[in-house]
Design an enzyme around this catalytic site. Structure first.
Site, short mmCIF file in Angstrom:
data_model
loop_
_atom_site.label_atom_id
_atom_site.label_comp_id
_atom_site.label_asym_id
_atom_site.label_seq_id
_atom_site.Cartn_x
_atom_site.Cartn_y
_atom_site.Cartn_z
N SER A 1 -11.79 -4.13 -2.90
CA SER A 1 -12.12 -4.67 -1.58
C SER A 1 -13.58 -4.42 -1.25
O SER A 1 -14.19 -5.13 -0.46
CB SER A 1 -11.24 -4.03 -0.51
OG SER A 1 -9.88 -4.25 -0.83
N ASP B 1 -7.70 3.28 -9.26
CA ASP B 1 -7.87 4.58 -8.61
C ASP B 1 -7.07 5.60 -9.43
O ASP B 1 -6.01 6.09 -8.99
CB ASP B 1 -7.38 4.51 -7.15
CG ASP B 1 -8.23 3.56 -6.34
OD1 ASP B 1 -9.40 3.85 -6.14
OD2 ASP B 1 -7.72 2.50 -5.93
N GLU C 1 -4.18 1.28 -11.26
CA GLU C 1 -4.81 2.30 -12.11
C GLU C 1 -6.31 2.39 -11.86
O GLU C 1 -6.95 3.32 -12.32
CB GLU C 1 -4.57 1.98 -13.59
CG GLU C 1 -3.14 2.27 -14.01
CD GLU C 1 -2.90 2.09 -15.50
OE1 GLU C 1 -1.79 2.36 -15.94
OE2 GLU C 1 -3.83 1.64 -16.22
N ALA D 1 -7.43 -6.13 3.23
CA ALA D 1 -8.52 -6.84 2.53
C ALA D 1 -8.04 -7.19 1.12
O ALA D 1 -8.69 -6.87 0.12
CB ALA D 1 -9.81 -6.01 2.50
N LEU D 2 -6.90 -7.84 1.08
CA LEU D 2 -6.18 -8.02 -0.18
C LEU D 2 -6.92 -8.96 -1.13
O LEU D 2 -7.57 -9.91 -0.71
CB LEU D 2 -4.78 -8.58 0.10
CG LEU D 2 -3.92 -7.71 1.03
CD1 LEU D 2 -2.55 -8.37 1.22
CD2 LEU D 2 -3.76 -6.29 0.51
N HIS E 1 -4.29 -6.58 -5.64
CA HIS E 1 -3.13 -6.22 -4.82
C HIS E 1 -1.95 -7.16 -5.11
O HIS E 1 -0.80 -6.74 -5.17
CB HIS E 1 -3.46 -6.34 -3.32
CG HIS E 1 -4.53 -5.39 -2.85
ND1 HIS E 1 -5.79 -5.82 -2.52
CD2 HIS E 1 -4.50 -4.06 -2.65
CE1 HIS E 1 -6.51 -4.78 -2.13
NE2 HIS E 1 -5.76 -3.69 -2.20
O1 PAF Z 1 -5.55 2.82 -2.59
C1 PAF Z 1 -5.50 2.60 -1.36
O2 PAF Z 1 -5.63 1.46 -0.89
C2 PAF Z 1 -5.26 3.77 -0.42
O3 PAF Z 1 -5.89 4.92 -0.87
C3 PAF Z 1 -3.78 4.03 -0.12
C4 PAF Z 1 -3.02 4.43 -1.38
C5 PAF Z 1 -3.14 2.78 0.47
C6 PAF Z 1 -3.63 5.18 0.88
O4 PAF Z 1 -4.27 4.89 2.08
#
Ligand code: PAF
Length: 283
Positions: A189, A149, A147, A31-32, A36
């Site tokens: 996303s 997350d 960042e 779901a870019l 991303h």
């Molecule tokens: O941040 C994400 O999209 C996910 O937590 C990851 C790092 C791809 C792990 O599934």
């Protein structure tokens, strides 16, 4: 772009790419969006070739979370990655990652326990387990994470240090600043779950965070600024606030006054059925 869907094809492609030069990994759940693509562009500055993974990891979703509803758009994601010059896409089905009998889990204590770890039990075990597998499968020289997350990044760095991961080693795990919409909402996303009204209200989150940080810069105490932030979110249309706290940027230990270490404001709040997270530096 090579598209690998089984571990044999992946290992062959990784061997070929690693023989030709250095390799960067950008792990995703698909779901870019522009956030991303920013990671991919940054990855190209750090290595000769970029590998991306798309895997909606069931182990990081709780029983009442959005695993089934999580957006999946592989064909469109593929086109976007091709457009960015990605050399390898690893897009495995679940049984390639977790074959029958899979029984291993990585738990990173400390940094994974508060914040999202408290409101999403098991979430970071799922993240650490899948990311460790991705590192072993692809052996990238560097790996890039958003960042946005912030806690996830801290957990992954801790895991890389604790398990002596060499490819990538802890310092080769690169955090890339959050990409925001024009009005300041962090890209995610999950933003696509928002109705137009909720989307409009969601901008209260970054605005209230900035206001809290500004108040602290002018001398407000942390508790008062955070109480004001929580109230602004609820008045602005958020149903609830999971957390709104300030912590040491590395250890994620709660902080109630300014100190020598870098601090971070971290917030998770729900609007309708959607949980949004964001974080910003304090000071
Ligand atoms: O941040 C994400 O999209 C996910 O937590 C990851 C790092 C791809 C792990 O599934």
């Amino acid at each position: 772009m090579i598209i690998a869907k089984d571990i044999g094809a992946l290992r062959q492609a990784v061997r070929d790419l690693r023989a030709a030069g250095t390799l960067a990994l950008v792990p995703t759940m698909g779901a870019l969006h522009e956030g991303h693509l920013t990671l991919i562009r940054e990855a190209r500055r750090h290595a000769d070739a970029v590998a991306a993974s798309i895997f909606v990891n069931p182990r990081q979703f709780g029983p009442n979370e959005d695993l089934d509803a999580y957006p999946r758009q592989l064909a469109e994601d593929q086109r976007m990655l091709e457009g960015e010059g990605v050399a390898l896409l690893w897009a495995p089905p679940v049984d390639q990652v977790y074959p029958a009998g899979f029984a291993t889990s990585i738990a990173v204590s400390g940094v994974s326990e508060g914040f999202c770890g408290a409101s999403r039990p098991g979430h970071f075990d799922g993240v650490a387990t899948v990311v460790c597998k991705l590192f072993n499968q692809i052996q990238p020289d560097v790996a890039l994470f958003g960042e946005k997350d912030w806690q996830q990044l801290a957990v992954i760095r801790r895991m890389a240090r604790d398990l002596d991961l060499t490819l990538p080693h802890a310092d080769a795990i690169i955090g890339v600043p959050t990409v925001r919409e024009a009005d300041g909402l962090a890209m995610s996303s999950r933003n696509r779950y928002l109705t137009p009204e909720q989307r409009q209200a969601a901008v209260t989150l970054p605005r209230a965070m900035r206001a809290a940080i500004a108040a602290i810069a002018e001398g407000a105490d942390f508790a008062a600024a955070l109480a004001e932030l929580r109230q602004t979110l609820v008045e602005g249309g958020f149903a609830s606030v999971d957390y709104a706290d300030i912590a040491d940027a590395d250890s994620l230990q709660p902080a109630s006054t300014p100190g020598e270490n870098a601090l971070r404001l971290l917030v998770a709040a729900r609007i309708g059925g959607t949980r949004l997270i964001d974080n910003m530096p304090v000071g």
